[in-house]
Design a protein around this motif. Sequence first.
Motif, PDB file in Angstrom:
ATOM      1  N   ASN A 324      42.489  45.792  39.402  1.00 35.36           N
ATOM      2  CA  ASN A 324      41.120  45.606  38.751  1.00 35.36           C
ATOM      3  C   ASN A 324      41.164  45.925  37.227  1.00 35.36           C
ATOM      4  O   ASN A 324      40.420  45.037  36.651  1.00 35.36           O
ATOM      5  CB  ASN A 324      40.414  46.904  39.278  1.00 35.36           C
ATOM      6  CG  ASN A 324      39.784  46.469  40.835  1.00 35.36           C
ATOM      7  OD1 ASN A 324      39.882  45.403  41.311  1.00 35.36           O
ATOM      8  ND2 ASN A 324      39.422  47.521  41.531  1.00 35.36           N
ATOM      9  N   ARG A 325      42.085  46.705  37.004  1.00 38.98           N
ATOM     10  CA  ARG A 325      42.355  46.613  35.264  1.00 38.98           C
ATOM     11  C   ARG A 325      42.960  45.317  35.018  1.00 38.98           C
ATOM     12  O   ARG A 325      42.507  44.772  33.881  1.00 38.98           O
ATOM     13  CB  ARG A 325      43.358  47.788  34.999  1.00 38.98           C
ATOM     14  CG  ARG A 325      42.807  49.160  35.209  1.00 38.98           C
ATOM     15  CD  ARG A 325      43.404  50.152  34.275  1.00 38.98           C
ATOM     16  NE  ARG A 325      45.114  50.318  34.661  1.00 38.98           N
ATOM     17  CZ  ARG A 325      45.519  50.736  35.429  1.00 38.98           C
ATOM     18  NH1 ARG A 325      44.695  51.827  35.969  1.00 38.98           N
ATOM     19  NH2 ARG A 325      46.748  51.028  35.603  1.00 38.98           N
ATOM     20  N   ARG A 326      43.637  44.861  35.721  1.00 35.25           N
ATOM     21  CA  ARG A 326      44.380  43.636  35.230  1.00 35.25           C
ATOM     22  C   ARG A 326      43.179  42.407  35.229  1.00 35.25           C
ATOM     23  O   ARG A 326      42.984  41.593  34.142  1.00 35.25           O
ATOM     24  CB  ARG A 326      45.512  42.991  36.208  1.00 35.25           C
ATOM     25  CG  ARG A 326      45.916  41.574  35.673  1.00 35.25           C
ATOM     26  CD  ARG A 326      47.131  41.128  36.717  1.00 35.25           C
ATOM     27  NE  ARG A 326      47.489  39.918  36.383  1.00 35.25           N
ATOM     28  CZ  ARG A 326      47.978  38.769  37.321  1.00 35.25           C
ATOM     29  NH1 ARG A 326      48.542  39.493  38.451  1.00 35.25           N
ATOM     30  NH2 ARG A 326      48.229  37.779  36.893  1.00 35.25           N
ATOM     31  N   VAL A 327      42.508  42.326  36.249  1.00 34.79           N
ATOM     32  CA  VAL A 327      41.743  41.046  36.126  1.00 34.79           C
ATOM     33  C   VAL A 327      40.450  41.407  35.229  1.00 34.79           C
ATOM     34  O   VAL A 327      40.124  40.363  34.471  1.00 34.79           O
ATOM     35  CB  VAL A 327      41.023  40.643  37.447  1.00 34.79           C
ATOM     36  CG1 VAL A 327      42.019  40.188  38.570  1.00 34.79           C
ATOM     37  CG2 VAL A 327      40.605  41.985  38.041  1.00 34.79           C
ATOM     38  N   LYS A 328      40.101  42.628  34.659  1.00 32.26           N
ATOM     39  CA  LYS A 328      39.309  42.972  33.944  1.00 32.26           C
ATOM     40  C   LYS A 328      39.637  42.653  32.787  1.00 32.26           C
ATOM     41  O   LYS A 328      39.025  42.246  31.770  1.00 32.26           O
ATOM     42  CB  LYS A 328      38.740  44.498  34.058  1.00 32.26           C
ATOM     43  CG  LYS A 328      37.691  44.835  32.971  1.00 32.26           C
ATOM     44  CD  LYS A 328      37.206  46.147  33.080  1.00 32.26           C
ATOM     45  CE  LYS A 328      36.118  46.648  32.259  1.00 32.26           C
ATOM     46  NZ  LYS A 328      35.773  48.237  32.194  1.00 32.26           N
ATOM     47  N   ARG A 329      40.983  42.906  32.263  1.00 35.55           N
ATOM     48  CA  ARG A 329      41.450  42.677  30.917  1.00 35.55           C
ATOM     49  C   ARG A 329      41.696  41.218  30.734  1.00 35.55           C
ATOM     50  O   ARG A 329      41.479  40.773  29.695  1.00 35.55           O
ATOM     51  CB  ARG A 329      42.621  43.321  30.995  1.00 35.55           C
ATOM     52  CG  ARG A 329      43.543  43.419  29.719  1.00 35.55           C
ATOM     53  CD  ARG A 329      44.764  43.901  29.579  1.00 35.55           C
ATOM     54  NE  ARG A 329      45.921  43.573  30.264  1.00 35.55           N
ATOM     55  CZ  ARG A 329      46.132  44.009  31.391  1.00 35.55           C
ATOM     56  NH1 ARG A 329      45.657  45.353  31.869  1.00 35.55           N
ATOM     57  NH2 ARG A 329      47.232  43.590  32.247  1.00 35.55           N
ATOM     58  N   GLU A 330      42.145  40.383  31.819  1.00 36.00           N
ATOM     59  CA  GLU A 330      42.347  38.990  31.511  1.00 36.00           C
ATOM     60  C   GLU A 330      41.322  38.063  31.635  1.00 36.00           C
ATOM     61  O   GLU A 330      41.479  37.107  30.990  1.00 36.00           O
ATOM     62  CB  GLU A 330      43.608  38.692  32.518  1.00 36.00           C
ATOM     63  CG  GLU A 330      44.856  39.413  32.338  1.00 36.00           C
ATOM     64  CD  GLU A 330      46.038  39.065  33.089  1.00 36.00           C
ATOM     65  OE1 GLU A 330      45.671  37.942  33.891  1.00 36.00           O
ATOM     66  OE2 GLU A 330      47.000  39.590  33.331  1.00 36.00           O
TER      67      GLU A 330
END
Length: 378
Positions: A324-330
């Motif tokens: 979730n952190r990855r898709v939020k960041r990217e």
Amino acid sequence: MQSVIIRKNQAGQRLDKFLHKYLPNADTGFLYKMLRKKNITLNGKKAAGSEKLEEGDCVDVFFSRETFEKFTGRTESVGKSASAGRPASAGRQNPAGKRDSFTSEYERAYRLLKGIQVLYEDDDFLFLNKPAGILTQKAKPEDCSLNEWMIGYLLQGNAGLAEELHTFRPSVCNRLDRNTSGIVLCGKSLAGLQFLSRYIKERSLRKFYHTICVGELREAARIQGYLSKDGKTNKVSISGQRKKDDSRQDFLGERVFRGQDYGRDRESAQDYIETSYVPLNARGGYTYLEVELITGKPHQIRAHLASMGHPLIGDFKYGEEKSNRRVKREFGLQHQLLHACRIVFPEIAPGVGAILSRRTFTAPEPELFLSIKASLEL
């Protein structure tokens, strides 16, 4: 005097039931008293209240303006006769020229909510593609939802609907979570509402979703279990999960439902659930998945896949924090990536809804979904 010509969506109900909708602030005793005194008549004659209304019937209400406003809760002009065969206040403005507050919330929703796509429309049905971030129906009185937008949309092309809304309102028939996008079915007419409600209740419609989940799934499957909900956290949990193999042909073929399979387990007070899925592509630790919602309980797809170790990306309630952190960041994704992509109607006998027989309706995936799918090479 106020006169109302009964339309298609008001016909078929008892006169007293109609009067309760038309004069919502009047109690039953008062309405029957007005009928006995012929202050309310049906087609110019005394009525008992038990009569079944037919399209074209005329209901006359012999009230003063003040009395009418008291029992309807709205300000409207009151005509002198029913000879015109239509309500004296069919317009959408009151005598002072102010916008009718009864329709203003619908018109406001139509102005404010953006990105809603009309997929299909006829006299009875309206199918919409809802963007993520929009409520299907109000959670609080002050909310602005798709249901209000839909009525506002219909008001644009039908000035007479404003008056009819006092006794009949078009409505959405299936609900999606605020942050789930995709197809929402709406009934424009009473017959359309009844048709969709029956077919949804009987689970005769096939409902498909697209999502991207964590982990690589290679084979189609049908998973079963029991769902319970915590009302305090608005979160569900899955238990007693079973899994059986499912082929692509089986997944897309005909299904026969047995009502006893989809009830509530009396001992555990949990709802039986069943979810079927087919991987469309898998790589890099993610799977682009097509899911068929067989039973249809709140948060079913999200919780059921998460219970298998394959949560939806962007799902901060049931999902995996790292992904979730990855898709939020990217990608700026801050909600579950879930899209109601397709609804398939069964064969339907002649009558209301026959035009939908064996038809498939699809909703294109949102731009953000397509962008993430392309970036993950799915």
